[in-house]
Design a protein around this motif. Structure first.
Motif, short mmCIF file in Angstrom:
data_model
loop_
_atom_site.label_atom_id
_atom_site.label_comp_id
_atom_site.label_asym_id
_atom_site.label_seq_id
_atom_site.Cartn_x
_atom_site.Cartn_y
_atom_site.Cartn_z
N VAL A 160 0.92 -1.20 0.00
CA VAL A 160 -0.17 0.00 0.09
C VAL A 160 1.01 1.38 -0.07
N TYR A 161 0.06 2.33 -0.41
CA TYR A 161 0.83 3.56 -0.14
C TYR A 161 0.15 4.76 0.78
N LEU A 162 0.68 5.64 0.97
CA LEU A 162 0.09 6.53 2.08
C LEU A 162 0.76 7.95 2.07
N ILE A 163 -0.01 8.89 2.13
CA ILE A 163 0.14 10.28 1.77
C ILE A 163 0.19 11.06 3.13
N ARG A 164 1.03 11.95 3.48
CA ARG A 164 1.21 12.62 4.71
C ARG A 164 1.60 14.25 4.40
N LEU A 165 1.06 15.25 5.19
CA LEU A 165 1.57 16.43 4.85
C LEU A 165 1.85 16.97 6.43
N VAL A 175 -3.36 13.29 6.76
CA VAL A 175 -2.96 11.75 6.25
C VAL A 175 -3.94 11.30 5.61
N GLY A 176 -3.69 10.76 4.20
CA GLY A 176 -4.50 10.41 3.41
C GLY A 176 -4.91 9.01 3.77
N PRO A 177 -5.73 8.32 3.02
CA PRO A 177 -6.16 7.00 3.13
C PRO A 177 -5.18 5.79 2.44
N GLN A 178 -5.03 4.74 3.01
CA GLN A 178 -4.27 3.77 2.48
C GLN A 178 -4.60 3.25 1.01
N LEU A 179 -3.53 3.77 0.00
CA LEU A 179 -4.06 3.44 -1.32
C LEU A 179 -3.30 2.13 -1.92
N ASN A 180 -4.30 1.50 -2.75
CA ASN A 180 -3.86 0.33 -3.38
C ASN A 180 -2.31 0.23 -4.02
N ASP A 181 -1.88 -0.73 -4.27
CA ASP A 181 -0.41 -0.95 -4.56
C ASP A 181 -0.34 -0.79 -6.06
N LEU A 216 5.29 -2.49 2.96
CA LEU A 216 5.52 -3.72 3.01
C LEU A 216 5.20 -4.50 4.16
N TYR A 217 4.15 -5.29 3.93
CA TYR A 217 3.60 -5.99 5.42
C TYR A 217 4.54 -7.36 5.45
N GLU A 218 4.49 -7.82 6.64
CA GLU A 218 5.35 -9.17 6.78
C GLU A 218 4.76 -10.27 5.91
N SER A 219 5.63 -11.08 5.57
CA SER A 219 4.95 -12.16 4.53
C SER A 219 4.21 -13.00 5.27
N GLY A 220 3.21 -13.43 4.74
CA GLY A 220 2.51 -14.77 5.25
C GLY A 220 1.12 -14.05 6.27
N VAL A 221 1.15 -12.73 6.51
CA VAL A 221 0.29 -12.16 7.36
C VAL A 221 -1.15 -11.78 6.48
N THR A 222 -2.24 -12.37 7.01
CA THR A 222 -3.63 -12.19 6.43
C THR A 222 -4.29 -11.33 7.06
N ILE A 232 9.08 0.06 5.43
CA ILE A 232 8.29 1.36 4.72
C ILE A 232 9.44 2.09 4.15
N SER A 233 9.06 2.43 2.74
CA SER A 233 10.17 3.15 1.97
C SER A 233 9.40 4.62 2.09
N ILE A 234 10.22 5.85 2.45
CA ILE A 234 9.68 7.32 2.59
C ILE A 234 10.33 8.12 1.58
N ALA A 235 9.70 9.06 0.85
CA ALA A 235 10.22 10.05 0.23
C ALA A 235 9.29 11.21 0.63
N LYS A 236 10.10 12.59 0.64
CA LYS A 236 9.37 13.80 0.97
C LYS A 236 9.94 14.75 0.21
N GLU A 237 8.92 16.02 -0.17
CA GLU A 237 9.37 16.67 -0.83
C GLU A 237 8.71 18.14 -0.25
N ASP A 238 9.54 19.28 -0.08
CA ASP A 238 9.13 20.51 0.51
C ASP A 238 8.23 21.42 -0.71
N ILE A 239 7.19 21.92 -0.37
CA ILE A 239 6.37 22.70 -1.14
C ILE A 239 6.06 23.92 -0.65
N ILE A 240 5.56 24.63 -1.46
CA ILE A 240 4.79 26.06 -1.17
C ILE A 240 3.28 26.00 -1.58
#
Length: 243
Positions: A160-165, A175-181, A216-222, A232-240
């Motif tokens: 999943v993906y997630l957006i934060r500000l 915080v946005g909703p969890q987004l599909n892959d 990424l969730y742990e493998s085998g977890v349902t 969790i891989s994180i990227a951020k960017e400064d904006i106006i």
């Protein structure tokens, strides 16, 4: 390392629904201490170099006094209490905590102590695997009809993906909703759901930081995936805002 004050409310949906994490008001004795632990990897890109950090959190079924970690190679960590929830202790990497070395896989032992007088500490563990996902890259940020549209490159293996500000004081305000892959963009504005404080919305001309997470969730977890993060891989960017 230091704790994130809001990440657990925004990223993990904590539902106290099971018998294990509920107590009956008619019980003559206090409920026994129990806890859900999690250890996971966080990844960032630092000037094009992939770097790793290790993150921890634990959620108890009652107020907690302390939480410590023993790693598989003798390392130790002391977690910090959440500012708004006395049942949560956590620790997240920042700045120099990130290195080019991936955290050691293996069993991490959590020692959790409640505030109940004379109650023995609880030992619970969580295993960290070697699985990871790639670095997330933000492709663009632009304003369309007064809304911020963020696009990113797909991360292979992300669940999943997630957006934060964040505002300029590093306070998380959206915080946005969890987004599909299969999602690679998200758009939101002041009329969107997800703002954490009714009195704090984005203001035109003010600086903010938009952050995208690939999870990424742990493998085998349902079930209970929110308590079983692997990476969790994180990227951020400064904006106006508005520009």
């Amino acid at each position: 390392m230091k704790k994130s004050k809001i990440i657990l409310k925004s990223l993990f949906t904590i539902v106290i629904a099971s018998v294990l994490f509920s107590s009956c008001i008619d019980d003559p004795e206090p409920v026994a201490l129990d806890a859900l632990p999690d250890v996971f990897i966080q990844k960032i890109s630092d000037n094009g170099i992939e770097k790793y950090g290790i993150a921890f959190w634990v959620f108890g079924n009652k107020d907690l006094e302390s939480a410590t970690i023993d790693g598989p190679e003798g390392e130790t960590w002391t977690l910090e209490q959440d500012a708004e929830n006395t049942r949560i202790f956590s620790l997240f990497p920042e700045g120099a905590d990130y290195t080019e070395v991936i955290p050691v896989a293996g069993e991490y032992e959590f020692t959790v102590t409640s505030t109940q007088v004379d109650e023995e500490p609880l030992s619970v563990s969580d295993d960290l695997d070697e699985d990871e996902i790639g670095i997330l890259q933000i492709e663009s940020t632009e304003f369309v009809s007064s809304q911020l549209k963020t696009t990113w490159q797909s991360v292979d293996g992300a669940d999943v993906y997630l957006i934060r500000l964040y505002d300029d004081s590093d306070k998380m305000i959206y915080v946005g909703p969890q987004l599909n892959d299969d999602k690679t963009d998200f758009t939101f504005g002041n009329a969107s759901e997800g703002w954490l404080y009714a009195s704090i919305l984005a203001e035109a001309g003010e600086p903010y930081t938009v952050e995208v997470l690939a999870i990424l969730y742990e493998s085998g977890v349902t079930t209970g995936k929110e308590y079983n993060i692997q990476c969790i891989s994180i990227a951020k960017e400064d904006i106006i805002w508005g520009e």
